[in-house]
Scaffold this motif. Structure first.
Motif, short mmCIF file in Angstrom:
data_model
loop_
_atom_site.label_atom_id
_atom_site.label_comp_id
_atom_site.label_asym_id
_atom_site.label_seq_id
_atom_site.Cartn_x
_atom_site.Cartn_y
_atom_site.Cartn_z
N ALA A 33 2.05 4.71 2.68
CA ALA A 33 2.94 5.56 1.87
C ALA A 33 3.57 6.64 2.74
CB ALA A 33 2.15 6.20 0.73
N TYR A 34 2.78 7.26 3.60
CA TYR A 34 3.28 8.32 4.46
C TYR A 34 4.39 7.79 5.38
CZ TYR A 34 3.56 12.03 7.88
OH TYR A 34 4.02 13.01 8.70
N ARG A 35 4.20 6.60 5.86
CA ARG A 35 5.18 6.01 6.78
C ARG A 35 6.53 5.75 6.12
NH1 ARG A 35 1.67 1.88 10.58
NH2 ARG A 35 0.56 3.55 11.68
N THR A 36 6.57 5.66 4.79
CA THR A 36 7.87 5.47 4.12
C THR A 36 8.73 6.70 4.23
OG1 THR A 36 7.23 6.27 1.92
CG2 THR A 36 6.82 3.91 2.40
N GLY A 37 8.10 7.88 4.30
CA GLY A 37 8.85 9.12 4.34
C GLY A 37 9.44 9.53 3.01
N GLU A 38 9.13 8.78 1.96
CA GLU A 38 9.69 9.06 0.63
C GLU A 38 8.71 9.92 -0.17
OE1 GLU A 38 11.14 5.56 -1.38
OE2 GLU A 38 11.66 4.64 0.56
N ALA A 39 9.18 11.09 -0.57
CA ALA A 39 8.32 12.05 -1.26
C ALA A 39 7.66 11.46 -2.50
CB ALA A 39 9.12 13.30 -1.63
N ALA A 40 8.40 10.73 -3.31
CA ALA A 40 7.84 10.18 -4.55
C ALA A 40 6.73 9.18 -4.26
CB ALA A 40 8.93 9.53 -5.39
N VAL A 41 6.92 8.36 -3.24
CA VAL A 41 5.91 7.36 -2.88
C VAL A 41 4.66 8.05 -2.34
CG1 VAL A 41 5.37 5.44 -1.31
CG2 VAL A 41 7.61 5.55 -2.44
N ILE A 42 4.86 9.04 -1.47
CA ILE A 42 3.74 9.76 -0.88
C ILE A 42 2.95 10.49 -1.96
CG2 ILE A 42 3.10 11.62 0.71
CD1 ILE A 42 5.62 10.78 2.38
N THR A 43 3.66 11.19 -2.84
CA THR A 43 3.01 11.96 -3.90
C THR A 43 2.22 11.05 -4.83
OG1 THR A 43 4.73 13.63 -3.85
CG2 THR A 43 3.39 13.54 -5.82
N THR A 44 2.84 9.97 -5.28
CA THR A 44 2.17 9.04 -6.20
C THR A 44 0.95 8.42 -5.55
OG1 THR A 44 4.28 8.57 -7.29
CG2 THR A 44 2.50 6.98 -7.63
N THR A 45 1.08 8.01 -4.30
CA THR A 45 -0.05 7.40 -3.60
C THR A 45 -1.17 8.40 -3.39
OG1 THR A 45 1.48 5.87 -2.51
CG2 THR A 45 -0.72 6.06 -1.57
N ALA A 46 -0.83 9.63 -3.03
CA ALA A 46 -1.86 10.66 -2.85
C ALA A 46 -2.60 10.90 -4.17
CB ALA A 46 -1.24 11.95 -2.33
N GLN A 47 -1.85 10.94 -5.28
CA GLN A 47 -2.48 11.14 -6.58
C GLN A 47 -3.38 9.96 -6.94
OE1 GLN A 47 1.05 11.83 -8.89
NE2 GLN A 47 0.98 14.05 -8.58
#
Length: 153
Positions: A33-47
């Protein structure tokens, strides 16, 4: 019907698998997710990873309980060197997992401001991936039960 010792072993093995899969899946999913650089993807995956941490937390509690029961049922010494090493590694995984899970919360809360918060990721990644390796080392100790040093007794 399962013998009591077999039931405890089964619970111990299943909870260790849950622990390993929880640590590994968080490491893989959040890295991707982090490697995508997309805030929505990173946030959702972290949650998601933080919610999945609930199952991992349950396994973290079950592991020492079933381990101590097994030691008692098998009439083993709880101070065998390989067990002492496993205890230390378990505590290291527990500490790293707690910090890594906390960092995921920070990422989920701040990533909207910066999709690539490299500082938090650089703190999180070695803790998370290191935990995966340490759990593998614990598996080795449990299966091989090596003579690590002379037992005082």
């Amino acid at each position: 019907m399962l013998e009591p010792i077999m039931l405890v072993k089964l619970i111990h093995v299943i909870s260790s698998a849950v622990l390993f899969c929880g640590v590994l899946s968080a490491s893989v999913f959040f890295t991707l997710a982090y490697r995508t650089g997309e805030a929505a993807v990173i946030t959702t995956t972290a949650q998601f990873c933080r919610m999945a941490a609930t199952l991992t937390a349950a396994a973290m509690v079950v592991q020492p309980v079933t381990g101590l029961i097994l030691i008692k049922l098998m009439e083993d010494s709880p101070t065998q060197p390989w067990l002492m090493a496993a205890y230390a590694l378990y505590l290291a995984v527990l500490a790293a997992w707690l910090v890594a899970t906390s960092l995921l919360g920070k990422v989920a809360a701040t990533v909207r401001d910066s999709a690539r918060d490299a500082r938090v990721f650089r703190l999180w990644a070695p803790l998370s991936w290191g935990s995966v390796l340490v759990v593998c080392a614990i598996y080795y100790l449990m299966l091989a039960q090596p003579a690590l040093w002379a037992s005082a007794g």
